[in-house]
Design a protein around this motif. Sequence first.
Motif, PDB file in Angstrom:
ATOM      1  N   MET A   1       0.801  -1.132  -0.004  1.00  0.00           N
ATOM      2  CA  MET A   1      -0.234  -0.019  -0.010  1.00  0.00           C
ATOM      3  C   MET A   1       0.847   1.365  -0.150  1.00  0.00           C
ATOM      4  N   ALA A   2       0.135   2.468   0.163  1.00  0.00           N
ATOM      5  CA  ALA A   2       1.025   3.791   0.171  1.00  0.00           C
ATOM      6  C   ALA A   2       1.411   4.250   1.450  1.00  0.00           C
ATOM      7  N   LEU A   3       2.251   5.311   1.312  1.00  0.00           N
ATOM      8  CA  LEU A   3       2.753   6.048   2.275  1.00  0.00           C
ATOM      9  C   LEU A   3       1.901   7.306   2.180  1.00  0.00           C
ATOM     10  N   ILE A   4       1.251   8.040   3.277  1.00  0.00           N
ATOM     11  CA  ILE A   4       0.520   9.013   2.906  1.00  0.00           C
ATOM     12  C   ILE A   4       0.899  10.108   3.991  1.00  0.00           C
ATOM     13  N   LEU A   5       1.220  11.328   3.464  1.00  0.00           N
ATOM     14  CA  LEU A   5       1.416  12.170   4.509  1.00  0.00           C
ATOM     15  C   LEU A   5       0.252  12.962   4.820  1.00  0.00           C
ATOM     16  N   ILE A   6      -0.178  13.255   6.015  1.00  0.00           N
ATOM     17  CA  ILE A   6      -1.384  13.747   6.579  1.00  0.00           C
ATOM     18  C   ILE A   6      -0.988  15.349   7.191  1.00  0.00           C
ATOM     19  N   VAL A   7      -1.489  16.414   6.645  1.00  0.00           N
ATOM     20  CA  VAL A   7      -1.096  17.568   7.326  1.00  0.00           C
ATOM     21  C   VAL A   7      -2.620  18.252   7.593  1.00  0.00           C
ATOM     22  N   MET A  38       7.597  19.811   6.027  1.00  0.00           N
ATOM     23  CA  MET A  38       8.738  19.916   5.232  1.00  0.00           C
ATOM     24  C   MET A  38       9.773  18.895   6.065  1.00  0.00           C
ATOM     25  N   VAL A  39       9.722  18.684   7.212  1.00  0.00           N
ATOM     26  CA  VAL A  39      10.558  17.824   7.735  1.00  0.00           C
ATOM     27  C   VAL A  39      10.157  16.239   7.055  1.00  0.00           C
ATOM     28  N   HIS A  40       9.114  15.833   6.834  1.00  0.00           N
ATOM     29  CA  HIS A  40       8.755  14.757   6.235  1.00  0.00           C
ATOM     30  C   HIS A  40       9.166  14.781   4.774  1.00  0.00           C
ATOM     31  N   LEU A  41       8.997  15.970   4.147  1.00  0.00           N
ATOM     32  CA  LEU A  41       9.150  15.989   2.643  1.00  0.00           C
ATOM     33  C   LEU A  41      10.361  15.955   2.160  1.00  0.00           C
ATOM     34  N   SER A  42      11.224  16.454   3.285  1.00  0.00           N
ATOM     35  CA  SER A  42      12.777  16.809   3.092  1.00  0.00           C
ATOM     36  C   SER A  42      13.478  15.475   3.082  1.00  0.00           C
ATOM     37  N   ALA A  43      12.807  14.441   4.029  1.00  0.00           N
ATOM     38  CA  ALA A  43      13.711  13.308   4.238  1.00  0.00           C
ATOM     39  C   ALA A  43      13.511  12.311   2.956  1.00  0.00           C
ATOM     40  N   SER A  44      14.375  11.217   3.023  1.00  0.00           N
ATOM     41  CA  SER A  44      14.722  10.489   1.746  1.00  0.00           C
ATOM     42  C   SER A  44      13.586   9.402   1.800  1.00  0.00           C
ATOM     43  N   VAL A  45      12.312   9.393   2.484  1.00  0.00           N
ATOM     44  CA  VAL A  45      11.330   8.472   2.463  1.00  0.00           C
ATOM     45  C   VAL A  45      10.443   8.738   1.270  1.00  0.00           C
ATOM     46  N   PRO A  46      10.007   7.741   0.521  1.00  0.00           N
ATOM     47  CA  PRO A  46       9.238   7.825  -0.461  1.00  0.00           C
ATOM     48  C   PRO A  46       7.605   8.035  -0.151  1.00  0.00           C
ATOM     49  N   ILE A  47       7.392   9.293  -0.567  1.00  0.00           N
ATOM     50  CA  ILE A  47       5.962   9.500   0.076  1.00  0.00           C
ATOM     51  C   ILE A  47       4.953   9.415  -1.235  1.00  0.00           C
ATOM     52  N   ASP A  48       3.852   8.585  -1.157  1.00  0.00           N
ATOM     53  CA  ASP A  48       3.061   8.402  -2.270  1.00  0.00           C
ATOM     54  C   ASP A  48       2.001   9.640  -2.617  1.00  0.00           C
ATOM     55  N   ALA A  49       1.651  10.093  -1.497  1.00  0.00           N
ATOM     56  CA  ALA A  49       0.478  11.233  -1.578  1.00  0.00           C
ATOM     57  C   ALA A  49       0.463  12.038  -0.174  1.00  0.00           C
ATOM     58  N   LEU A  50      -0.148  13.303  -0.524  1.00  0.00           N
ATOM     59  CA  LEU A  50      -0.252  14.237   0.701  1.00  0.00           C
ATOM     60  C   LEU A  50      -1.782  14.536   0.688  1.00  0.00           C
ATOM     61  N   PHE A  51      -2.029  14.227   2.076  1.00  0.00           N
ATOM     62  CA  PHE A  51      -3.483  14.645   2.210  1.00  0.00           C
ATOM     63  C   PHE A  51      -3.770  15.710   2.979  1.00  0.00           C
ATOM     64  N   VAL A  52      -4.173  17.011   2.495  1.00  0.00           N
ATOM     65  CA  VAL A  52      -3.986  18.503   3.230  1.00  0.00           C
ATOM     66  C   VAL A  52      -5.252  19.138   3.477  1.00  0.00           C
ATOM     67  N   ASP A  53      -5.161  19.780   4.515  1.00  0.00           N
ATOM     68  CA  ASP A  53      -6.425  20.457   5.005  1.00  0.00           C
ATOM     69  C   ASP A  53      -6.023  22.018   4.090  1.00  0.00           C
ATOM     70  N   MET A  54      -6.932  22.563   3.513  1.00  0.00           N
ATOM     71  CA  MET A  54      -6.955  23.569   2.718  1.00  0.00           C
ATOM     72  C   MET A  54      -6.920  24.942   3.540  1.00  0.00           C
ATOM     73  N   ARG A  55      -7.618  24.807   4.816  1.00  0.00           N
ATOM     74  CA  ARG A  55      -7.616  25.953   5.740  1.00  0.00           C
ATOM     75  C   ARG A  55      -6.782  25.587   7.130  1.00  0.00           C
ATOM     76  N   LEU A  56      -5.412  25.545   6.854  1.00  0.00           N
ATOM     77  CA  LEU A  56      -4.527  25.689   8.019  1.00  0.00           C
ATOM     78  C   LEU A  56      -4.391  26.943   8.646  1.00  0.00           C
ATOM     79  N   SER A  57      -4.555  27.080   9.787  1.00  0.00           N
ATOM     80  CA  SER A  57      -4.865  28.451  10.328  1.00  0.00           C
ATOM     81  C   SER A  57      -3.500  29.286  10.290  1.00  0.00           C
ATOM     82  N   ALA A  58      -2.286  28.484  10.393  1.00  0.00           N
ATOM     83  CA  ALA A  58      -1.302  29.245  10.599  1.00  0.00           C
ATOM     84  C   ALA A  58      -0.682  30.094   9.023  1.00  0.00           C
ATOM     85  N   LEU A  59      -1.271  29.445   8.325  1.00  0.00           N
ATOM     86  CA  LEU A  59      -0.827  30.010   7.048  1.00  0.00           C
ATOM     87  C   LEU A  59      -1.739  30.890   6.056  1.00  0.00           C
ATOM     88  N   PRO A  60      -1.159  32.090   5.326  1.00  0.00           N
ATOM     89  CA  PRO A  60      -2.188  32.651   4.779  1.00  0.00           C
ATOM     90  C   PRO A  60      -2.984  31.993   3.389  1.00  0.00           C
TER      91      PRO A  60
END
Length: 120
Positions: A1-7, A38-60
């Motif tokens: 199966m896949a490795l999913i990064l959840i943000v 970014m810590v996860h994305l900068s690592a050498s681990v192969p990530i298959d997908a990003l599951f991300v909330d569009m409304r993260l409060s800390a970012l414009p």
Amino acid sequence: MALILIVEDELFIRKNAEWTMEDLGHSTLVACDLGEAMVHLSASVPIDALFVDMRLSALPFGGYDVANQAIALRPDLRVLYTSGTPLTADMADQFVPGGQFIQKPYSPEQLGISMQQLLN
């Protein structure tokens, strides 16, 4: 199966998404903000997908910022956006190429189908 990064900045939603992905047989990495992602994305681990909330409060631009920076590092990464706000054309215009969307609240079954469609 896949490795999913959840943000996701909401702890309950993040844990629920993590458990759902794991129940579906996927491995997960989790982050509550761009820095952790970014810590996860900068690592050498192969990530298959990003599951991300569009409304993260800390970012414009919330999840758009995360997705854009993720794609800059990993051009082949697949992105599934989520939000409690119904999708509009203006929102979809900001997606990375190939980005898909699932609206909150979603059931585990809906998340599984959306992730399967994204990965295929």
